[in-house]
Write an enzyme that holds these catalytic residues in place. Structure first.
Site, short mmCIF file in Angstrom:
data_model
loop_
_atom_site.label_atom_id
_atom_site.label_comp_id
_atom_site.label_asym_id
_atom_site.label_seq_id
_atom_site.Cartn_x
_atom_site.Cartn_y
_atom_site.Cartn_z
N TRP A 397 0.83 -1.22 0.00
CA TRP A 397 0.00 0.00 0.00
C TRP A 397 0.86 1.26 0.00
O TRP A 397 0.36 2.36 -0.20
CB TRP A 397 -0.91 0.01 1.23
CG TRP A 397 -0.19 0.27 2.53
CD1 TRP A 397 0.94 -0.36 2.98
CD2 TRP A 397 -0.51 1.24 3.53
NE1 TRP A 397 1.32 0.13 4.21
CE2 TRP A 397 0.45 1.11 4.58
CE3 TRP A 397 -1.52 2.19 3.66
CZ2 TRP A 397 0.42 1.91 5.72
CZ3 TRP A 397 -1.54 2.98 4.80
CH2 TRP A 397 -0.57 2.84 5.81
N ASP A 398 2.16 1.08 0.25
CA ASP A 398 3.10 2.21 0.21
C ASP A 398 2.87 3.05 -1.04
O ASP A 398 2.93 4.28 -1.02
CB ASP A 398 4.55 1.71 0.18
CG ASP A 398 4.91 0.76 1.31
OD1 ASP A 398 4.02 0.03 1.78
OD2 ASP A 398 6.08 0.73 1.70
N GLU A 526 0.89 -2.34 12.43
CA GLU A 526 1.12 -3.79 12.48
C GLU A 526 1.48 -4.29 13.87
O GLU A 526 1.83 -5.45 14.03
CB GLU A 526 2.22 -4.16 11.48
CG GLU A 526 1.81 -3.87 10.05
CD GLU A 526 2.82 -4.34 9.01
OE1 GLU A 526 3.92 -4.74 9.40
OE2 GLU A 526 2.48 -4.29 7.82
N LYS A 638 3.22 0.57 15.88
CA LYS A 638 4.40 0.57 15.00
C LYS A 638 4.39 1.86 14.18
O LYS A 638 5.41 2.47 13.92
CB LYS A 638 4.33 -0.65 14.08
CG LYS A 638 5.51 -0.80 13.14
CD LYS A 638 5.34 -2.06 12.30
CE LYS A 638 6.54 -2.27 11.38
NZ LYS A 638 6.29 -3.36 10.42
N GLN A 639 3.18 2.25 13.76
CA GLN A 639 3.08 3.39 12.83
C GLN A 639 1.71 4.05 12.95
O GLN A 639 0.78 3.46 13.47
CB GLN A 639 3.29 2.90 11.42
CG GLN A 639 2.25 1.90 10.95
CD GLN A 639 2.79 0.97 9.88
OE1 GLN A 639 3.19 -0.15 10.16
NE2 GLN A 639 2.79 1.43 8.65
C1 BGC Z 1 5.12 -1.42 7.33
C2 BGC Z 1 4.08 -1.54 6.26
C3 BGC Z 1 4.73 -1.32 4.91
C4 BGC Z 1 5.90 -2.25 4.71
C5 BGC Z 1 6.65 -2.01 3.42
C6 BGC Z 1 6.26 -2.36 7.04
O1 BGC Z 1 7.25 -2.17 7.99
O2 BGC Z 1 4.58 -1.71 8.59
O3 BGC Z 1 3.07 -0.59 6.46
O4 BGC Z 1 3.81 -1.50 3.90
O5 BGC Z 1 6.80 -2.06 5.76
O6 BGC Z 1 7.21 -0.74 3.40
#
Ligand code: BGC
Length: 845
Positions: A397-398, A526, A638-639
């Site tokens: 989804w980035d 996550e 995490k984010q």
């Molecule tokens: C993040 C995801 C992201 C992925 C790839 C992961 O560490 O939690 O949101 O899509 O990295 O960049």
């Protein structure tokens, strides 16, 4: 490069200070320059100095090789497959692993002077400079080498991956003896690295490997313990110095051809020989070099790849590419690259005058997104672009949430290509939805070939929000460009199938009012998985449902033929859009009246809090030190999750709610994902934490340049580079596009210029008209830079009809609300039921 915060990423950069060692990386607004060799961070600099065009990428390895963390050359989407074997199988688990392949390395040009090899790590270098120029897209290196025999040799080399000719790479290598004559040998090669016997690494390369974490890390690519590229063809022509290799991958059956042409210019006498075998093709020049007489080698390389086309045919294509390049002359390639980039910077540059260090880092980030995406055509945009093999070369989804805004507003054709790529996966996504017992389409969480490649469903497939993210990016693209035709002809299917997924995945519940819920999903964060009513998911799904309904109704009204075609393609019924709108209207949006915040999910507040404040840095990032179950049990992020929803769907929340949510979540967000800081910066700016916004911005700006997450060696963090643009344009620049779900889209500007910045200038292209926005402490200047159509913009509630040739200057009384410091850690507060949210660090001691 140093990461002053310690071993893991800190919650946020402790200061806004420049983290780079400027004796090694001097400030230059248009180039990334390195002035001395340092073997301790080879992998990082290989990523930072990589050159690519979204299709082909060459890591910044030294052409002499040997001193390397990863001698990498990547072609977007060129991958090998392998069966994922789950220790414990279950129905519907991802089955096909996909990993980007290291395609044959065209970078190798070895130099021997009087039979002594040049090897950068051990060479006696009198001068050293490596530079990546963002204006002409050329990576150059200049060495002055004193050979073991005491001869001084100047070695200048360049590398470029043309943006106009995406199959091409152009390399030059120029050697000049400064003192006395010597015998030179130059060996230019194509090498299959993917299957090469692991060479004994140099101590520098070994160090770089260890520094980059070595062992098990989910963010790295899988390694193969078998041959991946089956040799199909090799050749070397002694007349023309043309060499070639062709392969087919063992499992995925993909094919690649690479051909290199050589031209040597010198007045010294020389001889040439060629050689080829399965995994190597080379041209060797032996030169009786005279002092002061340059020996200049130009190597042009072409790559073609395909799903099934025989390598023989790909080699023909490469030869045609090279023949044409030879006819046109190399100068044309440089001129075209310059022109392409001039155009790019005129569309996309973001200027921060008076801050050259920041300016340099900003341009490096923008250049990195460009290199990941410009010519991706037909493929997605990988988490590392074409700069490294991290995350296996997968698309996430980035792309839609972090990269697409930049593309949509600066390079809309590239945004369209990225969307068309998703459209091409719709068949697979429909199939996947069926596999998960749902209607509509479910896009894979991570993939190259369209199949789900996430072996860990809790933080993978469960991120259903990918569907809404794609719909969001599509809506944003159509809103920004007015490309209704693309929508009507094909892309509307994406809206329909994703809306169907939500309508089917969610369910109705009769409470005091009828509500619509979505259970068993994972949001962007996550560190909490498989939850009910994740706020981000529900808010974005609501958007998706509304936007899809509107698209269908408008098509029915405005373009009955296209509507009929849509019905034929998708079997859409007249009732469906009404059902979507109804579900959207009744979407359950968790809100805790007592705390006045949106819980991240239905049960989030029941958890205790992770005591982040007292967690030692050596235990960060949490994902590398704690079992997922341990992490999932706590309130710790995490984010950005809720905070990201506040940004993407800002019109759905009040200013008060935004502040309350930001205050609650920001202190418990680890930022262990590089996708976080950029969004925290945007929302910190909006709610008024000016200094904090700047610190998050600085964290993000230097994610790769200062290797803040200790894994830049595996490739550039492309989402973060795209997010840097969003932090500048939407965060400090205050630009928003709102209202597209309801059909009353508006472009708004409400800036937040950081203290101490003299101004900020950015550009956005709106329906083909390029608008330049300059924010100063007390005024905002708007001007049409390109285009003929007037553009309506809303500046702090006041609508401005901006016309070409008539710049507008508006006074700014303030830069938004102003809050000092950062929100306090929320542990110890009470829940609605009177219990206290305690802060804990699980240790087992
Ligand atoms: C993040 C995801 C992201 C992925 C790839 C992961 O560490 O939690 O949101 O899509 O990295 O960049």
């Amino acid at each position: 490069m140093n990461a002053p915060e310690g071993p893991g990423p800190s919650h946020v950069a402790p200061s806004v200070a420049d983290p780079l060692d400027r004796t090694r990386f001097p400030v230059d607004e248009w180039r990334l320059v390195e002035t001395r060799f340092d073997g301790s961070d080879l992998g990082t600099t290989e990523s930072l100095f990589s050159v690519g065009n979204g299709y082909l990428g060459l890591r910044g390895n030294y052409s002499e090789s040997r001193d390397a963390y990863q001698d990498g050359t990547f072609i977007n989407g060129f991958h090998e497959t392998w069966p994922i074997s789950h220790a414990e199988e279950a129905y519907g688990f991802a089955r096909i692993g996909q990993t980007i392949v290291n395609v044959p390395d065209p970078k190798v040009i070895r130099l021997y002077v009087d039979d002594e090899p040049l090897q950068v790590s051990v060479a006696d270098l009198i001068e050293y400079e490596r530079a990546l120029d963002f204006r002409d897209g050329v990576l150059s290196r200049e060495l002055l080498w004193r050979t073991p025999g005491g001869k001084r040799v100047s070695v200048r080399s360049t590398r470029m991956v043309p943006l106009e000719q995406r199959h091409l790479a152009v390399l030059t290598f120029e050697v000049t003896l400064l003192d006395q004559h010597a015998s030179l040998a130059i060996s230019s090669q194509l090498v299959n690295r993917q299957d090469e016997e692991v060479e004994q690494p140099t101590p520098e390369a070994e160090l770089a490997g260890a520094a980059a974490g070595g062992g098990a890390d989910p963010r790295k690519a899988e390694a193969f313990d078998r041959r991946v590229l089956l040799p199909r063809l090799h050749g070397a022509d002694p007349e023309t110095a043309r060499i070639k290799l062709g392969y087919r991958t063992v499992q995925s059956g993909m094919t690649v051809g690479v051909v290199a042409d050589h031209a040597l210019e010198t007045t010294s006498s020389y001889s040439m020989s060629v050689h080829s075998e399965d995994d190597l093709a080379k041209v060797i020049y032996r030169i009786a070099a005279e002092p002061g007489v340059p020996v200049r080698l130009t190597k042009t390389v072409a790559f073609h790849t395909a799903q099934t086309v025989p390598p023989r045919e790909l080699i023909d294509r490469c030869e045609r590419t090279l023949d044409r390049t030879r006819e046109e002359g190399i100068a044309r390639q440089y001129a075209a690259q310059r022109a392409w980039l001039d155009d790019f910077w005129s569309r996309a540059d973001v200027e921060v005058p008076g801050q050259p260090a920041l300016q340099q880092a900003i341009r490096w980030n923008l250049f990195a997104v460009l290199q990941a995406s410009a010519r991706a055509e037909g493929q997605g945009i990988a988490a590392k672009g074409v700069s490294g093999s991290g995350y296996g070369g997968h698309y996430f989804w980035d792309t839609e949430i972090y990269v697409m805004p930049f593309l949509t507003y600066t390079m809309p054709w590239a945004a369209r290509n990225a969307l068309r790529f998703r459209y091409s996966l719709l068949g697979n996504a429909r199939h996947r939805a069926r596999e998960l017992s749902q209607k509509g389409a479910l896009f894979p969480w991570r993939t190259i070939n369209g199949h789900e490649a996430s072996a860990y469903y809790a933080a993978g497939t469960a991120q259903y929000h990918i569907d809404a993210d794609i719909a969001y990016a599509l809506s944003q693209y159509v809103g920004a460009t007015g490309d209704e035709e693309f929508l009507a002809r094909e892309a509307v299917d994406i809206f329909v199938e994703t809306a169907r997924l939500w309508a089917d995945l969610g369910f109705w519940r009769d409470e005091s009012r009828r509500t619509f819920h979505i259970h068993g999903v994972t949001g962007p964060d996550e560190y909490t998985t498989v939850v009910n009513d994740n706020l981000y998911t529900n808010v974005l799904a609501r958007f998706n449902l509304r936007r899809a309904a509107r698209a269908v109704w408008e098509l029915q009204r405005d373009d009955p033929d296209a509507y009929e075609a849509l019905v034929r393609r998708t079997g859409l019924s007249v009732e469906e859009p009404d059902e979507w709108a109804e579900a959207a209207q009744a979407m359950s949006i968790p809100f805790d009246e007592f705390l006045g915040i949106h819980p991240q999910d239905a049960h989030f507040l029941e958890r205790e809090m992770w005591d982040l404040e007292n967690t030692p840095l050596e235990k960060r990032p949490l994902l590398l030190h704690y079992h997922p179950l341990v992490i999932y049990r706590f309130q710790v992020l995490k984010q950005a999750d809720v905070v990201l929803a506040l940004y993407l769907q800002g019109e759905e929340f009040t200013a008060e709610q935004k502040k309350a949510d930001f205050d609650y979540y920001d202190p418990i967000t680890t930022g262990d994902s590089t996708l976080s800081a950029v969004m925290q910066s945007v929302m910190a700016a909006e709610v008024g934490y000016h200094e904090l916004a700047l610190r998050y911005f600085m964290s993000a700006l230097f994610v790769d340049l200062a290797d803040r997450h200790n894994n830049t060696a595996d490739g550039v963090h492309v989402a973060s580079t795209g997010g840097v643009w969003s932090a500048l344009v939407s965060g400090f620049g205050g630009f928003r596009d709102i209202g597209s779900a309801a059909g009353d889209q508006q472009w708004q500007i409400d800036p937040r210029l950081p203290d101490g910045w003299e101004s900020l200038t950015y550009r956005v292209t709106l329906h083909g008209t390029r608008v330049r926005v300059t924010v100063r402490p007390t005024e905002l200047e708007l001007a049409v830079e390109h285009g003929t159509d007037p553009v309506p913009l809303c500046v702090r509630g006041e609508v401005v009809k901006l016309a070409p040739g008539a710049p507008v200057v508006l006074p700014l009384e303030h830069q938004g609300p102003r809050l000092e410091g950062e929100p306090p850690y929320p542990a110890g507060i009470q829940r609605a039921d009177g219990t206290v949210i305690s802060a804990i660090i699980p240790t087992g001691d």
